[in-house]
Design an enzyme around this catalytic site. Structure first.
Site, PDB file in Angstrom:
ATOM      1  N   TYR A  97       0.764  -1.244   0.000  1.00 54.75           N
ATOM      2  CA  TYR A  97       0.000   0.000   0.000  1.00 54.75           C
ATOM      3  C   TYR A  97       0.798   1.299   0.000  1.00 54.75           C
ATOM      4  O   TYR A  97       0.233   2.371  -0.226  1.00 54.75           O
ATOM      5  CB  TYR A  97      -0.994  -0.008   1.175  1.00 54.75           C
ATOM      6  CG  TYR A  97      -2.059  -1.078   0.987  1.00 54.75           C
ATOM      7  CD1 TYR A  97      -3.117  -0.876   0.109  1.00 54.75           C
ATOM      8  CD2 TYR A  97      -1.980  -2.303   1.645  1.00 54.75           C
ATOM      9  CE1 TYR A  97      -4.083  -1.860  -0.085  1.00 54.75           C
ATOM     10  CE2 TYR A  97      -2.936  -3.288   1.456  1.00 54.75           C
ATOM     11  CZ  TYR A  97      -3.988  -3.064   0.583  1.00 54.75           C
ATOM     12  OH  TYR A  97      -4.939  -4.034   0.384  1.00 54.75           O
ATOM     13  N   PHE A 129      -9.927  -4.999  10.700  1.00 58.41           N
ATOM     14  CA  PHE A 129     -11.173  -4.899   9.930  1.00 58.41           C
ATOM     15  C   PHE A 129     -10.913  -5.196   8.457  1.00 58.41           C
ATOM     16  O   PHE A 129      -9.804  -5.271   8.015  1.00 58.41           O
ATOM     17  CB  PHE A 129     -11.813  -3.502  10.088  1.00 58.41           C
ATOM     18  CG  PHE A 129     -10.894  -2.339   9.811  1.00 58.41           C
ATOM     19  CD1 PHE A 129     -10.674  -1.887   8.516  1.00 58.41           C
ATOM     20  CD2 PHE A 129     -10.250  -1.667  10.861  1.00 58.41           C
ATOM     21  CE1 PHE A 129      -9.835  -0.803   8.263  1.00 58.41           C
ATOM     22  CE2 PHE A 129      -9.426  -0.578  10.619  1.00 58.41           C
ATOM     23  CZ  PHE A 129      -9.206  -0.136   9.324  1.00 58.41           C
TER      24      PHE A 129
HETATM   25  C1  LIG Z   1      -2.344  -7.756  -3.301  1.00 53.65           C
HETATM   26  C2  LIG Z   1      -3.197  -7.883  -4.547  1.00 53.65           C
HETATM   27  C3  LIG Z   1      -4.568  -7.239  -4.256  1.00 53.65           C
HETATM   28  C4  LIG Z   1      -2.500  -7.123  -5.686  1.00 53.65           C
HETATM   29  O1  LIG Z   1      -3.344  -7.039  -6.818  1.00 53.65           O
HETATM   30  P1  LIG Z   1      -2.752  -6.878  -8.327  1.00 53.65           P
HETATM   31  O2  LIG Z   1      -3.913  -6.572  -9.184  1.00 53.65           O
HETATM   32  O3  LIG Z   1      -1.919  -8.037  -8.619  1.00 53.65           O
HETATM   33  O4  LIG Z   1      -1.865  -5.572  -8.186  1.00 53.65           O
HETATM   34  P2  LIG Z   1      -1.470  -4.584  -9.394  1.00 53.65           P
HETATM   35  O5  LIG Z   1      -1.186  -5.390 -10.613  1.00 53.65           O
HETATM   36  O6  LIG Z   1      -2.450  -3.489  -9.530  1.00 53.65           O
HETATM   37  O7  LIG Z   1      -0.143  -4.018  -8.805  1.00 53.65           O
HETATM   38  C5  LIG Z   1       0.101  -2.658  -8.508  1.00 53.65           C
HETATM   39  C6  LIG Z   1       1.537  -2.567  -8.030  1.00 53.65           C
HETATM   40  O8  LIG Z   1       1.663  -3.198  -6.772  1.00 53.65           O
HETATM   41  C7  LIG Z   1       2.650  -4.203  -6.811  1.00 53.65           C
HETATM   42  N1  LIG Z   1       2.185  -5.306  -5.957  1.00 53.65           N
HETATM   43  C8  LIG Z   1       0.944  -5.825  -5.971  1.00 53.65           C
HETATM   44  N2  LIG Z   1       0.847  -6.773  -5.040  1.00 53.65           N
HETATM   45  C9  LIG Z   1       2.029  -6.853  -4.435  1.00 53.65           C
HETATM   46  C10 LIG Z   1       2.531  -7.662  -3.381  1.00 53.65           C
HETATM   47  N3  LIG Z   1       1.757  -8.577  -2.777  1.00 53.65           N
HETATM   48  N4  LIG Z   1       3.807  -7.464  -2.989  1.00 53.65           N
HETATM   49  C11 LIG Z   1       4.570  -6.520  -3.598  1.00 53.65           C
HETATM   50  N5  LIG Z   1       4.127  -5.723  -4.590  1.00 53.65           N
HETATM   51  C12 LIG Z   1       2.874  -5.900  -5.004  1.00 53.65           C
HETATM   52  C13 LIG Z   1       2.760  -4.606  -8.264  1.00 53.65           C
HETATM   53  O9  LIG Z   1       3.998  -5.182  -8.543  1.00 53.65           O
HETATM   54  C14 LIG Z   1       2.542  -3.263  -8.944  1.00 53.65           C
HETATM   55  O10 LIG Z   1       3.734  -2.508  -8.869  1.00 53.65           O
HETATM   56  P3  LIG Z   1       4.097  -1.335  -9.912  1.00 53.65           P
HETATM   57  O11 LIG Z   1       3.035  -0.281  -9.728  1.00 53.65           O
HETATM   58  O12 LIG Z   1       5.438  -0.910  -9.483  1.00 53.65           O
HETATM   59  O13 LIG Z   1       4.027  -1.990 -11.260  1.00 53.65           O
HETATM   60  C15 LIG Z   1      -3.389  -9.346  -4.993  1.00 53.65           C
HETATM   61  O14 LIG Z   1      -2.142  -9.932  -5.168  1.00 53.65           O
HETATM   62  C16 LIG Z   1      -4.183 -10.179  -4.004  1.00 53.65           C
HETATM   63  O15 LIG Z   1      -5.389 -10.296  -4.139  1.00 53.65           O
HETATM   64  N6  LIG Z   1      -3.483 -10.772  -3.007  1.00 53.65           N
HETATM   65  C17 LIG Z   1      -4.084 -11.620  -2.017  1.00 53.65           C
HETATM   66  C18 LIG Z   1      -5.044 -10.901  -1.131  1.00 53.65           C
HETATM   67  C19 LIG Z   1      -4.406  -9.741  -0.411  1.00 53.65           C
HETATM   68  O16 LIG Z   1      -3.299  -9.794   0.073  1.00 53.65           O
HETATM   69  N7  LIG Z   1      -5.163  -8.642  -0.308  1.00 53.65           N
HETATM   70  C20 LIG Z   1      -4.780  -7.480   0.414  1.00 53.65           C
HETATM   71  C21 LIG Z   1      -5.580  -7.473   1.666  1.00 53.65           C
HETATM   72  S1  LIG Z   1      -5.078  -6.151   2.729  1.00 53.65           S
END
Ligand SMILES: CC(C)(COP(=O)(O)OP(=O)(O)OC[C@H]1O[C@@H](n2cnc3c(N)ncnc32)[C@H](O)[C@@H]1OP(=O)(O)O)[C@@H](O)C(=O)NCCC(=O)NCCS
Length: 402
Positions: A122, A402
């Site tokens: 984030y 949450f």
């Molecule tokens: C975390 C999650 C929501 C990311 O979604 P995503 O659609 O793959 O993310 P995006 O493609 O939009 O990535 C945006 C940026 O964040 C980075 N990023 C996304 N997830 C990441 C992670 N887990 N660790 C490190 N970097 C991450 C991407 O590399 C990308 O970087 P850039 O802007 O430098 O290219 C997804 O992996 C997920 O659903 N994870 C499991 C559930 C979870 O952890 N949810 C969060 C709850 S708080």
């Protein structure tokens, strides 16, 4: 925007959007769960990303009122963020975060806050790690207090119905005392905090209340997990939420919990590092406190957010704020007399909006941010002056994920 992102507008879209996080845990939403969840999260606060008519991601935001230093503020409690594993790393999250932040701004909620599943996600969207919390594991042998406790109250069990009537006032006292606490609605209390899900029936939540002179002043919600090893109890006692309205009440309710017979290890989590338990205990080291991150805070409207909290001291500070995701925050902001406004004056500190979010609740100092290379001091003594203004005690405490 590479993906079509908008708020959900009916129960099916809502369930599909929430199920994006269900891909990782929790399973699909039943009708009953949708019904319950929508009591806290209205459809219009649940965003979904669509591709070819299918939902491939979701991100929600609870409409909270959250305590901040010296007051409370509207806060989007970001939750259930998930992207289908089939669509990861293609910008779905980024599209949803952009749209959600735009929406939060339009709703005039000055800040957003969340618990992060991973610390790497984030920061890029302008969230800063703003509060710490930790867990303890305390063997029953080591629960003595350092000083004798003069008990003035009486503890009794209450039903969940009584708890729903009594506990919120004690929670309110916590809200007045510490930043980082959000007001729970009646539905939140009954359907989340006090609810006994069927799968927990074997180890039900127990509700205890302490009153002093007939006034409810503290409560404990806990669960027991009995177990025997080689004939002796190896039971765990999980203190889910133990809250007191005053230091005396906190000391007494914790004494009650610590004195429950038959457990071997007491576990509690999400405790703030300055919790009074660490000064009450004679052997706090034995609690094996392990610290991790608590709330991440995002200033969605820098001016309204800075004007929305109180400060330890008045001074005049000018911040040069960078914000790649919410361009309306970019530029120079002057804080003076507790009010923030746009300015053309020379800046004292230059920093990303995430660093300012980290300092917002008063737990992370500008000196820490400087030492972590998160800001530039542009005038002499700016970091020290900013710390004298922003620093706040007690530290933030968000007792629930949450
Ligand atoms: C975390 C999650 C929501 C990311 O979604 P995503 O659609 O793959 O993310 P995006 O493609 O939009 O990535 C945006 C940026 O964040 C980075 N990023 C996304 N997830 C990441 C992670 N887990 N660790 C490190 N970097 C991450 C991407 O590399 C990308 O970087 P850039 O802007 O430098 O290219 C997804 O992996 C997920 O659903 N994870 C499991 C559930 C979870 O952890 N949810 C969060 C709850 S708080």
């Amino acid at each position: 925007m590479p993906f079509d992102v908008r708020a959900t507008s009916n129960a099916q879209e809502f369930a599909d959007a929430v199920y994006a996080i269900g891909q990782y845990f929790g399973g699909p939403l039943t009708e009953e769960r949708v019904e319950r969840f929508k009591q806290f999260l209205p459809f219009e606060r649940m965003h979904a990303a669509w591709e070819d008519g299918e939902i491939v991601g979701g991100a929600g935001a609870f409409p909270f009122l959250m305590s901040v230093p010296g007051g409370e503020i509207a806060c989007a409690g970001v939750t259930v963020v998930g992207v289908h594993p089939t669509h990861r790393r293609r910008g779905v999250l980024r599209s949803m975060m952009d749209e959600q932040l735009r929406d939060i701004h339009e709703r005039k909620e000055p800040i957003a806050a969340l618990w992060a599943s991973e610390e790497t996600i984030y920061g890029r969207f302008g969230y800063g790690l703003a509060a710490w919390c930790g867990e303890i594991k305390l063997a029953r042998t080591w629960t003595a207090y350092a000083q004798p406790l003069d008990r003035r109250g009486r503890v009794r069990f209450v039903t969940s119905e009584e708890a729903a009537r009594i506990f919120p006032d004690i929670w309110e006292a916590l809200m007045r005392e510490r930043p980082g606490v959000y007001r729970r609605s009646e539905a939140w209390w009954t359907l989340r905090t006090l609810r006994m899900p069927d799968e927990e029936a074997a180890n039900p939540k127990r509700f205890a209340m302490l009153d002093i002179d007939g006034e409810p002043q503290a409560y404990a919600i806990y669960r027991q997990f009995p177990q025997f090893e080689s004939g002796s109890s190896a039971a765990r006692l999980q203190a889910i939420e133990v809250v007191g309205a005053t230091p005396q009440a906190t000391a007494e309710i914790w004494r009650f919990v610590l004195d429950i017979d038959w457990y071997a290890t007491l576990e509690a989590s999400l405790l703030p590092p300055d919790h009074s338990l660490f000064t009450l205990l004679a052997t706090p080291r034995r609690a094996q406190f392990r610290m991790g991150d608590s709330l991440w805070v995002r200033l969605v409207d820098v001016g309204a957010a800075l004007s929305g909290r109180a400060y330890a001291k008045d001074d005049r500070l000018v911040f040069e704020v960078r914000d790649a995701v919410c361009p309306w925050n970019e530029g120079r902001w002057k804080l003076e007399g507790g009010e923030a406004a746009r300015t053309d004056d020379a800046a004292d500190l230059a920093l990303d909006v995430g660093a300012l979010g980290a300092a917002y609740l008063g737990a992370v100092s500008f000196a820490q941010l400087r030492d972590g290379l998160r800001l530039e001091a542009l005038t002499d003594g700016a970091v020290e002056r900013a710390d004298a203004v922003f620093g706040w005690r007690p530290l933030p405490w968000c007792p629930e994920i949450f």
